[in-house]
Design an enzyme around this catalytic site. Sequence first.
Site, PDB file in Angstrom:
ATOM      1  N   HIS A 132      96.362  28.871  61.977  1.00  0.00           N
ATOM      2  CA  HIS A 132      97.271  29.465  61.008  1.00  0.00           C
ATOM      3  C   HIS A 132      97.597  28.370  59.988  1.00  0.00           C
ATOM      4  CE1 HIS A 132     101.168  30.963  59.498  1.00  0.00           C
ATOM      5  NE2 HIS A 132     100.871  32.143  60.009  1.00  0.00           N
ATOM      6  N   ASP A 209     100.556  24.564  68.657  1.00  0.00           N
ATOM      7  CA  ASP A 209     101.175  25.671  67.948  1.00  0.00           C
ATOM      8  C   ASP A 209     101.210  26.839  68.934  1.00  0.00           C
ATOM      9  OD1 ASP A 209     101.805  27.901  66.522  1.00  0.00           O
ATOM     10  OD2 ASP A 209     100.339  27.575  64.921  1.00  0.00           O
ATOM     11  N   GLN A 212     102.060  32.062  69.067  1.00  0.00           N
ATOM     12  CA  GLN A 212     101.507  33.321  69.589  1.00  0.00           C
ATOM     13  C   GLN A 212     101.320  33.305  71.100  1.00  0.00           C
ATOM     14  OE1 GLN A 212     101.215  36.010  67.893  1.00  0.00           O
ATOM     15  NE2 GLN A 212     101.147  35.362  65.761  1.00  0.00           N
ATOM     16  N   LYS A 235     109.096  36.079  66.913  1.00  0.00           N
ATOM     17  CA  LYS A 235     107.886  36.682  67.478  1.00  0.00           C
ATOM     18  C   LYS A 235     108.061  37.001  68.963  1.00  0.00           C
ATOM     19  CE  LYS A 235     104.713  34.245  64.385  1.00  0.00           C
ATOM     20  NZ  LYS A 235     104.273  35.280  63.457  1.00  0.00           N
ATOM     21  N   CYS A 375      97.235  34.580  57.146  1.00  0.00           N
ATOM     22  CA  CYS A 375      97.586  33.156  56.941  1.00  0.00           C
ATOM     23  C   CYS A 375      96.582  32.257  57.657  1.00  0.00           C
ATOM     24  CB  CYS A 375      98.998  32.843  57.421  1.00  0.00           C
ATOM     25  SG  CYS A 375     100.258  33.730  56.523  1.00  0.00           S
TER      26      CYS A 375
HETATM   27  N1  PLP Z   1     101.272  29.761  64.063  1.00  0.00           N
HETATM   28  C1  PLP Z   1     100.737  30.931  64.354  1.00  0.00           C
HETATM   29  C2  PLP Z   1      99.550  30.981  65.262  1.00  0.00           C
HETATM   30  C3  PLP Z   1     101.274  32.095  63.819  1.00  0.00           C
HETATM   31  O1  PLP Z   1     100.713  33.284  64.109  1.00  0.00           O
HETATM   32  C4  PLP Z   1     102.390  32.003  62.973  1.00  0.00           C
HETATM   33  C5  PLP Z   1     102.951  33.210  62.340  1.00  0.00           C
HETATM   34  O2  PLP Z   1     102.307  34.222  62.209  1.00  0.00           O
HETATM   35  C6  PLP Z   1     102.918  30.744  62.711  1.00  0.00           C
HETATM   36  C7  PLP Z   1     102.351  29.643  63.283  1.00  0.00           C
HETATM   37  C8  PLP Z   1     104.088  30.564  61.813  1.00  0.00           C
HETATM   38  O3  PLP Z   1     105.202  31.191  62.332  1.00  0.00           O
HETATM   39  P1  PLP Z   1     106.527  31.254  61.444  1.00  0.00           P
HETATM   40  O4  PLP Z   1     106.176  32.012  60.207  1.00  0.00           O
HETATM   41  O5  PLP Z   1     107.499  31.963  62.310  1.00  0.00           O
HETATM   42  O6  PLP Z   1     106.911  29.845  61.166  1.00  0.00           O
END
Ligand code: PLP
Length: 419
Positions: A132, A209, A212, A235, A375
Amino acid sequence: MAIEQARPDVFDGMALRADFPVFDRLHRSGRPLAFLDSAASAPKPRVVIEALADAYGHHYANVHRGIYELSEDATARFEAARAVVARFVGASSPREVVFVRNATEAINLVAYSWGRTNLTAGDLILSTEMEHHANLVPWQQLAAETGAALEFVAITDDGRLDLDDLRRRLGRRPKLVAVSHVSNALGTINPVAEIARMAHEAGALVVLDAAQSVPHMPVDVVELGIDFLALSGHKMLGPSGIGALWARRELLEAMPPFLTGGSMISKVTLTGTTWAEVPLKFEAGTPAIAEAAGLAAAIGYLEEIGMANVRAHERFLFERAWSALRAIDGVRVLGPSAPDEHAGVVSFVIDGIHPHDVATVFDHHGVAVRAGHHCAQPVMARYDLPATTRASFYVYNDLDDVARLTEAIHATQQLFRAA
Ligand code: PLP
């Protein structure tokens, strides 16, 4: 909450829907909403909404400041929420948990604070092609500012990390490996414990990260053997505006602050400042106080279901969705086929129909999915796609949603055939 076990490892997602007020309303099509976009953000159960209202209504004052009962109450609840997050991810102490706004901020905190202190020209940061943008752009910025190199581990045609490529690149002894636990664009579950072991052998620290994964499966930072973990509350059935960074305490203690100002200091004079102890050193300004209580309530709700059950439920729905979609002509599903390597995120394309059109037609049928690059533009580039349509499952989904998904695909294909 009523959890009925339709199979020993699968509960009745439909029954859980009663806990989520958003499902009380009918979609304008006259049908119940088939919500398949939890990977973007999840609806909130009543217990979370009530925890927010209770915090704002009965326990609200600023934290870590007031010498009066209400503020002490608010502070105790805020710190209790931190302890809940710490326990949920297997941290050895609540002091290893820093409250931030979201996973993006958690990763930026590491990039700014750890990265700018520890990296210099000639060092190597290793990430992957699967990330992401939240786990990619901060490393690009860090590389640009420090002169460090940034490389990406390749992904295979079926959407897995190429571990041979990882091994090769680890030979160049990166200082940091930044990887996602679950890909939001492909659904891939990465073998994090193995990656962390390999990275540590090469002398690198590991940033995970977990935006998810923490909402959907048991995650234990000690078992995984990682150094930093980023998560987002919204999430995982919690409020937006709150997330967490977990890091090993000695790392946090050695890192300089990210943001500076009130709350994060020990002593300030006009000529200099000393910092508060961790984690407060990283929490400048007034934090998301009631949202912390909401996040703790969301974790309580998930723990009542059991994270192993959540994972089993989504694994089951993935298996059914995978075989249903693969059976439809003109539909291509991305990511690994093995259910053990695939979370409840199904990213697919329909021949000749743009994913935005797919999502628009789905919406007419009361099926909410995400369409776009998620993203993760480098993932789209890797598969030479402008976008995909993504259906993602959570606790309130059920086989009925898989049926609605396949029905919507057929309806979309029919519509475009007729056009
Ligand atoms: N990392 C992953 C794998 C994600 O799917 C997301 C959001 O969709 C993020 C990071 C970023 O999350 P946030 O927008 O809550 O900071």
